[in-house]
Write an enzyme that holds these catalytic residues in place. Structure first.
Site, PDB file in Angstrom:
ATOM      1  N   TYR A 193      68.394  29.553 -10.882  1.00 48.85           N
ATOM      2  CA  TYR A 193      67.994  28.485  -9.943  1.00 48.85           C
ATOM      3  C   TYR A 193      67.670  29.069  -8.566  1.00 48.85           C
ATOM      4  O   TYR A 193      66.579  28.847  -8.021  1.00 48.85           O
ATOM      5  CB  TYR A 193      69.105  27.429  -9.818  1.00 48.85           C
ATOM      6  CG  TYR A 193      68.946  26.556  -8.592  1.00 48.85           C
ATOM      7  CD1 TYR A 193      67.894  25.636  -8.497  1.00 48.85           C
ATOM      8  CD2 TYR A 193      69.824  26.658  -7.501  1.00 48.85           C
ATOM      9  CE1 TYR A 193      67.734  24.849  -7.349  1.00 48.85           C
ATOM     10  CE2 TYR A 193      69.664  25.877  -6.365  1.00 48.85           C
ATOM     11  CZ  TYR A 193      68.620  24.974  -6.295  1.00 48.85           C
ATOM     12  OH  TYR A 193      68.450  24.201  -5.164  1.00 48.85           O
ATOM     13  N   PHE A 252      60.203  18.064  -2.173  1.00 49.01           N
ATOM     14  CA  PHE A 252      61.566  18.042  -2.695  1.00 49.01           C
ATOM     15  C   PHE A 252      61.597  18.458  -4.171  1.00 49.01           C
ATOM     16  O   PHE A 252      62.663  18.823  -4.676  1.00 49.01           O
ATOM     17  CB  PHE A 252      62.147  16.611  -2.652  1.00 49.01           C
ATOM     18  CG  PHE A 252      62.391  16.054  -1.290  1.00 49.01           C
ATOM     19  CD1 PHE A 252      63.561  16.339  -0.607  1.00 49.01           C
ATOM     20  CD2 PHE A 252      61.460  15.222  -0.684  1.00 49.01           C
ATOM     21  CE1 PHE A 252      63.807  15.809   0.650  1.00 49.01           C
ATOM     22  CE2 PHE A 252      61.691  14.682   0.569  1.00 49.01           C
ATOM     23  CZ  PHE A 252      62.865  14.973   1.242  1.00 49.01           C
ATOM     24  N   GLY A 308      78.396  34.355 -13.006  1.00 49.44           N
ATOM     25  CA  GLY A 308      77.735  34.757 -11.752  1.00 49.44           C
ATOM     26  C   GLY A 308      78.020  33.827 -10.587  1.00 49.44           C
ATOM     27  O   GLY A 308      77.254  33.783  -9.618  1.00 49.44           O
ATOM     28  N   THR A 367      67.135  25.776  -0.118  1.00 50.81           N
ATOM     29  CA  THR A 367      68.593  25.769  -0.255  1.00 50.81           C
ATOM     30  C   THR A 367      69.229  27.004   0.383  1.00 50.81           C
ATOM     31  O   THR A 367      68.591  28.076   0.469  1.00 50.81           O
ATOM     32  CB  THR A 367      68.942  25.733  -1.762  1.00 50.81           C
ATOM     33  OG1 THR A 367      70.332  25.979  -1.924  1.00 50.81           O
ATOM     34  CG2 THR A 367      68.193  26.795  -2.557  1.00 50.81           C
ATOM     35  N   ASP A 368      70.504  26.900   0.732  1.00 56.35           N
ATOM     36  CA  ASP A 368      71.243  28.066   1.240  1.00 56.35           C
ATOM     37  C   ASP A 368      71.510  29.090   0.130  1.00 56.35           C
ATOM     38  O   ASP A 368      71.843  30.242   0.412  1.00 56.35           O
ATOM     39  CB  ASP A 368      72.572  27.636   1.899  1.00 56.35           C
ATOM     40  CG  ASP A 368      73.524  26.869   0.986  1.00 56.35           C
ATOM     41  OD1 ASP A 368      73.206  26.655  -0.199  1.00 56.35           O
ATOM     42  OD2 ASP A 368      74.609  26.481   1.473  1.00 56.35           O
ATOM     43  N   GLU A 369      71.362  28.663  -1.141  1.00 61.16           N
ATOM     44  CA  GLU A 369      71.708  29.576  -2.244  1.00 61.16           C
ATOM     45  C   GLU A 369      70.793  30.793  -2.310  1.00 61.16           C
ATOM     46  O   GLU A 369      71.136  31.782  -2.949  1.00 61.16           O
ATOM     47  CB  GLU A 369      71.686  28.834  -3.587  1.00 61.16           C
ATOM     48  CG  GLU A 369      72.707  27.725  -3.634  1.00 61.16           C
ATOM     49  CD  GLU A 369      73.085  27.294  -5.040  1.00 61.16           C
ATOM     50  OE1 GLU A 369      72.758  27.999  -6.001  1.00 61.16           O
ATOM     51  OE2 GLU A 369      73.712  26.230  -5.142  1.00 61.16           O
ATOM     52  N   THR A 408      58.699  24.737 -12.758  1.00 54.20           N
ATOM     53  CA  THR A 408      58.534  23.793 -11.645  1.00 54.20           C
ATOM     54  C   THR A 408      58.691  24.484 -10.290  1.00 54.20           C
ATOM     55  O   THR A 408      57.848  24.337  -9.408  1.00 54.20           O
ATOM     56  CB  THR A 408      59.539  22.624 -11.773  1.00 54.20           C
ATOM     57  OG1 THR A 408      59.060  21.763 -12.798  1.00 54.20           O
ATOM     58  CG2 THR A 408      59.679  21.843 -10.477  1.00 54.20           C
ATOM     59  N   GLU A 442      63.715  21.682 -10.170  1.00 50.32           N
ATOM     60  CA  GLU A 442      64.891  21.654 -11.031  1.00 50.32           C
ATOM     61  C   GLU A 442      66.019  22.150 -10.136  1.00 50.32           C
ATOM     62  O   GLU A 442      65.887  23.197  -9.482  1.00 50.32           O
ATOM     63  CB  GLU A 442      64.701  22.580 -12.232  1.00 50.32           C
ATOM     64  CG  GLU A 442      63.694  22.077 -13.254  1.00 50.32           C
ATOM     65  CD  GLU A 442      64.144  20.806 -13.969  1.00 50.32           C
ATOM     66  OE1 GLU A 442      65.374  20.560 -14.042  1.00 50.32           O
ATOM     67  OE2 GLU A 442      63.284  20.055 -14.449  1.00 50.32           O
ATOM     68  N   LEU A 457      59.594  12.373 -12.923  1.00 46.93           N
ATOM     69  CA  LEU A 457      60.656  11.611 -13.606  1.00 46.93           C
ATOM     70  C   LEU A 457      61.264  12.421 -14.751  1.00 46.93           C
ATOM     71  O   LEU A 457      61.212  12.027 -15.923  1.00 46.93           O
ATOM     72  CB  LEU A 457      60.160  10.234 -14.085  1.00 46.93           C
ATOM     73  CG  LEU A 457      59.772   9.253 -12.975  1.00 46.93           C
ATOM     74  CD1 LEU A 457      59.355   7.906 -13.570  1.00 46.93           C
ATOM     75  CD2 LEU A 457      60.917   9.054 -11.974  1.00 46.93           C
ATOM     76  N   LYS A 505      64.122  29.293  -6.438  1.00 48.17           N
ATOM     77  CA  LYS A 505      63.908  28.705  -5.109  1.00 48.17           C
ATOM     78  C   LYS A 505      63.490  29.807  -4.119  1.00 48.17           C
ATOM     79  O   LYS A 505      62.636  29.591  -3.255  1.00 48.17           O
ATOM     80  CB  LYS A 505      65.181  28.012  -4.612  1.00 48.17           C
ATOM     81  CG  LYS A 505      65.551  26.741  -5.347  1.00 48.17           C
ATOM     82  CD  LYS A 505      64.550  25.604  -5.197  1.00 48.17           C
ATOM     83  CE  LYS A 505      64.499  25.025  -3.801  1.00 48.17           C
ATOM     84  NZ  LYS A 505      63.619  23.822  -3.749  1.00 48.17           N
TER      85      LYS A 505
END
Ligand code: NAD
Ligand code: DAU
Length: 354
Positions: A158, A79, A292, A132-134, A98, A82, A33, A162
């Site tokens: 980020y 899931f 970026g 993610t695709d990033e 995280t 951040e 949370l 990931k």
């Protein structure tokens, strides 16, 4: 029983709601949370004894070990993360904590639990990591969409965090045999999307008469997928995916940001016109770009279609209309989300872009 993490957030809460629309298999929902976690998303499950919510951190090894021993889930869907690129630019620390350290701790505890299962339980167990695709970086306009074999080239704190978590998940399969699945999905949109992200921010700002901040020239391209299609793809990978495999998930909907904002404005003009009769697009303001900023993402989703039979069921046109309508119908949810900490973030992110 399955255990999901981060399912008080946008995609996770949609996943749990859809899960219970089709199944009564219990779900333990572990969520810290943070500002992005919202129990209101799960209000309709309040009286459902099969939904067990636990507030806690994926990095809390003692808590996760206790939950696994007590509930003995057959699968984990991770899931928790951040998730906002702009926040990772202002403060990367939480993302490392995280997304990297938290995922590592989770994997360690899951590995210990998994190795104590019976042979059949070990074989059937799954750890599905939602990514993610990033992680693949940015595409030039003429380049083909990302396949699962595309090199990793993350460009933001980020996406780097990931990417690191994806590598750990992969390593736990190759080294220890943990039956993992990784899904790399494109941009989601739909109900319960926190209004720091492009689409809900534009809807909320437009209705409040505020400006619609478009970064740079607005020609950056994202590949949009209605959140419920992402959830069905995850359920599909969980049931039919091959351990150790990666599945790209996308909606074949490449759109420039400015086109997205124009579409949102057009739908609002139709569904809730401005009181002065002027079009919402008059509120668009071009602001300083994201440092970026990745120019283009595009997902090649043929593997999951070919091997697992998954396809999106919404087009962008049907999904975006449902989404705008959802925000119009759920003003109380929106108002409750726009708390003091939300306003502080908006001030911090946009003041310096003006
Ligand atoms: P979100 O920010 O809306 O929700 C994240 C949830 O995780 C929140 O409920 C938060 O409280 C929880 N959380 C954060 N840190 C935690 C921790 N240490 N322990 C336990 N819970 C924690 O994110 P989202 O958009 O729903 O994304 C979910 C996942 O999907 C993320 O892993 C993200 O990288 C991935 N993803 C998102 C998109 C997208 O377009 N939103 C696309 C592809 C992949
Ligand atoms: O591609 C998947 C990723 O999509 C997920 O991994 C992330 O968790 C999710 O947040 C999302 O990342 P993006 O950075 O693409 O989403 P965001 O909604 O923040 O921005 C979408 C595009 O819109 C991006 O090019 C930046 C731009 N933008 C965003 C905001 C918030 C603006 O032009 N103005 C804005 O105010």
């Amino acid at each position: 029983m399955i255990l999901t993490t981060g399912s008080a957030g946008f995609i996770g809460s949609n996943f749990v709601l859809d899960w219970f629309a089709q199944s009564d298999e219990p779900v333990i929902n572990l969520d810290k949370l943070t500002y992005a976690g919202n129990l209101e998303n799960l209000a309709s499950l309040k009286d459902n004894p099969n939904h067990i919510f636990v507030q806690g951190d994926i990095g809390d090894k003692a808590l996760v070990a206790k939950l696994l021993a007590l509930h003995r889930p057959r699968a984990i869907v991770n899931f928790a993360a951040e998730s906002h690129v702009d926040r990772s630019i202002h403060g990367p620390e939480d993302f490392i904590q995280t997304n990297v350290v938290g995922t590592f701790h989770l994997l360690e505890v899951v590995r210990a639990y998994w190795s104590g299962l019976s042979d059949a339980e070990m074989t059937n167990f799954r750890f599905l990591h939602v990514s993610t695709d990033e992680v693949y970086g940015s595409l030039a306009k003429s380049e083909p969409a990302f396949t699962e074999n595309h090199r990793y080239e993350p460009n933001s704190p980020y996406s780097a965090s990931k990417a690191a978590s994806d590598h750990l998940v992969r390593a736990y399969h190759h080294t220890y045999g943990l039956p993992v699945l990784t899904t790399n999905c494109s941009n989601n949109y739909g109900p319960y999307h926190f209004p720091e992200k492009l689409i809900p921010l534009m809807i909320v700002n437009a209705l409040a008469g505020r400006s619609l901040p478009v970064y740079g020239d607005g020609q950056q391209i994202r590949d949009w997928l209605y959140v419920k299609d992402h959830c069905s793809a995850i359920r599909c990978a969980l049931e039919k995916g091959k351990p150790g495999e990666v599945y790209n998930i996308g909606g074949w909907n490449e759109k420039a940001n400015l086109d997205i904002v124009h579409t949102v404005c057009r739908l609002l003009d139709e569904l809730q016109p401005r009181s002065d009769g002027k079009p919402y697009r008059e509120q668009i303001a071009f602001v300083a770009d994201r440092p970026g900023h990745d120019r283009r993402y595009a997902i090649d989703a043929r593997k999951i279609e070919r091997e697992l039979g998954w396809k999106p069921s919404e087009t962008f046109e049907t999904g975006i209309r449902k989404t705008v309508q959802w925000y119009l119908d759920n003003q109380t949810w929106v108002n409750n989300v726009l708390s003091g900490s939300y306003r502080q973030w908006i001030e911090k992110n946009y003041a310096e872009r003006a």
